[in-house]
Design an enzyme around this catalytic site. Sequence first.
Site, PDB file in Angstrom:
ATOM      1  N   GLU A 115      13.904  32.306  10.639  1.00 47.61           N
ATOM      2  CA  GLU A 115      13.563  31.407  11.747  1.00 47.61           C
ATOM      3  C   GLU A 115      12.369  30.563  11.354  1.00 47.61           C
ATOM      4  OE1 GLU A 115      12.622  33.735  15.269  1.00 47.61           O
ATOM      5  OE2 GLU A 115      14.205  35.122  14.716  1.00 47.61           O
ATOM      6  N   LYS A 117       8.636  29.341  11.732  1.00 48.04           N
ATOM      7  CA  LYS A 117       7.409  29.910  12.291  1.00 48.04           C
ATOM      8  C   LYS A 117       6.704  28.760  13.009  1.00 48.04           C
ATOM      9  CE  LYS A 117       3.646  33.025  11.152  1.00 48.04           C
ATOM     10  NZ  LYS A 117       2.627  32.416  11.980  1.00 48.04           N
ATOM     11  N   ASP A 119       4.081  26.778  15.056  1.00 45.58           N
ATOM     12  CA  ASP A 119       2.626  26.878  15.063  1.00 45.58           C
ATOM     13  C   ASP A 119       2.100  26.685  16.482  1.00 45.58           C
ATOM     14  OD1 ASP A 119       0.190  27.295  14.031  1.00 45.58           O
ATOM     15  OD2 ASP A 119       0.029  25.380  12.979  1.00 45.58           O
ATOM     16  N   TYR A 229      11.911  33.967  20.687  1.00 44.95           N
ATOM     17  CA  TYR A 229      12.328  34.588  19.432  1.00 44.95           C
ATOM     18  C   TYR A 229      12.502  36.100  19.492  1.00 44.95           C
ATOM     19  CZ  TYR A 229       7.233  35.178  18.838  1.00 44.95           C
ATOM     20  OH  TYR A 229       5.927  35.487  19.015  1.00 44.95           O
ATOM     21  N   LYS A 317       4.685  31.623   4.436  1.00 44.82           N
ATOM     22  CA  LYS A 317       3.865  30.487   4.838  1.00 44.82           C
ATOM     23  C   LYS A 317       3.994  29.326   3.861  1.00 44.82           C
ATOM     24  CE  LYS A 317       0.325  31.633   7.373  1.00 44.82           C
ATOM     25  NZ  LYS A 317      -0.190  31.582   8.667  1.00 44.82           N
ATOM     26  N   CYS A 411     -18.381  -8.244   3.510  1.00 44.14           N
ATOM     27  CA  CYS A 411     -17.480  -7.586   2.570  1.00 44.14           C
ATOM     28  C   CYS A 411     -18.313  -6.864   1.509  1.00 44.14           C
ATOM     29  CB  CYS A 411     -16.563  -8.605   1.912  1.00 44.14           C
ATOM     30  SG  CYS A 411     -15.598  -7.895   0.559  1.00 44.14           S
ATOM     31  N   CYS A 414     -17.524  -8.770  -2.100  1.00 44.78           N
ATOM     32  CA  CYS A 414     -17.886 -10.155  -2.401  1.00 44.78           C
ATOM     33  C   CYS A 414     -18.975 -10.685  -1.476  1.00 44.78           C
ATOM     34  CB  CYS A 414     -16.660 -11.055  -2.329  1.00 44.78           C
ATOM     35  SG  CYS A 414     -16.083 -11.351  -0.651  1.00 44.78           S
ATOM     36  N   CYS A 429     -11.900  -8.891   5.157  1.00 40.37           N
ATOM     37  CA  CYS A 429     -12.712  -9.864   4.456  1.00 40.37           C
ATOM     38  C   CYS A 429     -11.869 -11.135   4.394  1.00 40.37           C
ATOM     39  CB  CYS A 429     -13.015  -9.358   3.047  1.00 40.37           C
ATOM     40  SG  CYS A 429     -13.550 -10.675   1.945  1.00 40.37           S
ATOM     41  N   CYS A 434     -12.225 -13.385  -2.834  1.00 34.66           N
ATOM     42  CA  CYS A 434     -12.767 -12.018  -2.943  1.00 34.66           C
ATOM     43  C   CYS A 434     -12.086 -11.298  -4.113  1.00 34.66           C
ATOM     44  CB  CYS A 434     -12.526 -11.265  -1.646  1.00 34.66           C
ATOM     45  SG  CYS A 434     -12.985  -9.529  -1.749  1.00 34.66           S
TER      46      CYS A 434
END
Length: 669
Positions: A115, A117, A119, A229, A317, A411, A414, A429, A434
């Site tokens: 199944e 798992k 969380d 479950y 896991k 920026c 530049c 920018c 640049c």
Amino acid sequence: MPRALSIAQQIEKLREEIRRHEELYYVLDNPEISDAEYDALIEKLQKLEQKHPEYVTPDSPTQRVGGRPADGFAEVVHRQPMLSLDNSYNIDELRAFDQRCRRLADGRSLEYVAELKIDGLSIALHYENQILVRGVTRGDGRIGEDVTQNARTIRSVPLKLRTKEKSISGEVEVRGEVFIPRKVFERINAEREAQDEPRFANPRNAAAGTIRQLDSKIVASRKLDMFAYDLLAGDRKPFATHWEALNWLEKAGLRVSPERALCSSIDAVIEFANRMEARRDDLDYEIDGLVVKVNSTALQDEFGTTNKAPRWAIAYKYAARQATTKVNGIVVQVGRTGALTPVANLDPVSLAGTTVSRATLHNADEVKRLGIRIGDWVLIEKGGDVIPKVLKVIESKRTGEEKPFRMPKKCPVCGGEISRPEGEVVSRCVAADCPAQLEGRLLHFASRRAMRIEGLGESLVHQFVESGKIRDAGDLYSLTLDDIASLERMATKSASNLLAQIEASKQRDLSNLIYGLGLRHVGDHTATTLARQFGSLEALSKATVQELDDVPEIGLTVAQSVRDWFDDEGNIELCKRLEAAGVRTKMDKPSGPANDTFAGKLFVLTGTLAAFTRDEARAAIEARGGRVTSSISKKTDYLVAGEEAGSKLDKATELGVKVVDEEAFKKML
Ligand code: IVH
């Protein structure tokens, strides 16, 4: 004429109707009425019950929400302790579990149920004569908290079980995992942010924080969900196998994850584990692995438990996707479109199988939201993207030595102006010259899906730009061996290799070139569509917004963006220079498919094909006049399903789209 229903009958009929819609919506994911219609039914029932309080029962759908906030939660001793699970972190450990089980089974046949798992957090639901009477958190496994009122708000928790079996009719306990779907999680966090409340770090914390909320109205608004479950009748398991128990739970009206597998060997478990790991990001809830359980109840009893966990089950896991680490610095990167992206440099940490030393902070808003300082400890997460993101600052770890960080006003590369249009989150920018933007554009031009100039990486591009040898992609084609060999760490051999790569790139497809030019909103797929439709860079450059918008799959945003790009004289100049340098700017053959067996047909590809890469399969379809899209809809004519086809296959079946396997696909070709 049928006799009028009594009030009690009316109420019960209405409840049945509501329960049916709840199940359609929350369990089967297949609603028949709108939310508003559902609300109207609830309201009707509420009114009837208000008038006739003598008929209010705890299993009435109206009892899901509301109720007086309790003074904390009462403690409940679990009838059977809620154990935790031993963990395994790799295939070898999973095989070791299998060997232990087989030793204990001593030659008897052994099956496993695998199944997901989920969380979230575990909960026990107590039913008496089918009616939900109590919901209890796991607590310390022995004693939990009575969260009945909150459990009632979970729409996939039936207030009344649908069951006829006499053997499972008295005291029934359903165990499962309560969770918050990802989408709801995002919504909750957005709301919390708007109210200046701290965000939840992950859906599990959000679910745990929610189920222990004293105000069940808040709980109801959070839209918790649950997968069941486990099943106990009295204090024993009523079925000979776990698989049967899961199927019964489903029939009784609980939500059981459809992603489950009955496996006759550990190899089948491993196969399921790998398949699900690949689909992890497609699920709308978080999973952290699998739970593998011995199917036979008799064997489970025989194997028994340690004082912490059963010997007949194990968690497998997946690699963790969250970790904590320290921020050593924050730099602001300037991308090819001028977008400023703050990036945190981190103490290297292992995450989902790779070592991570950078995490994106996205933009100025995100930096502000996180309140991140240099020297902070942070929780980071790696999702589907390559670069992980920072979820939150761990404020309890602050020492006072941390240094604040502010987004730059100019920026950082530049010194040019930065603009952030109203309503946009990204600052850019806007300087035309640049160098960081130019470097980004060149790297994009040379990238794999564009002109594929191997060997032209960050460091070389930086040197070319810094030395002024290259001012746009056109300059690449006039580089000499000397230009390249004079750069740092460049031997003549690698210099001539690079020259050869640049030369070879002239022959790439028109679609690669269009993609490589980096027009806003034009990804590689759109570039292919445009190349096919217009046949040459020149024709594309002359297309009106209307003509572009008329192309199937091209919308107004893309159309406008393409037009804007070609309206810039500098860009037209670049196109001319590329053409003069010998870069292919036309399609090989006149546009249009080689034959039209698939004319007008829409395909979707999924899974792995043995004889084709995705690109080859796409090309084969397009060469016959068909089109390939990435998502399935009713308009799809064929789903070509290779090995390990996932959710698209389910969706196709659901929508009645014709599914063809590789053999059938080859025949069609
Ligand atoms: S079975 C004795 N099945 O994982 C068997 N647990 O690390 C105990 N969990 O406390 C649980 N999905 O909260 C089982 N399909 C699943 C699960 C699951 C998530 C959680 C559960 C448990 C924890 C153990």
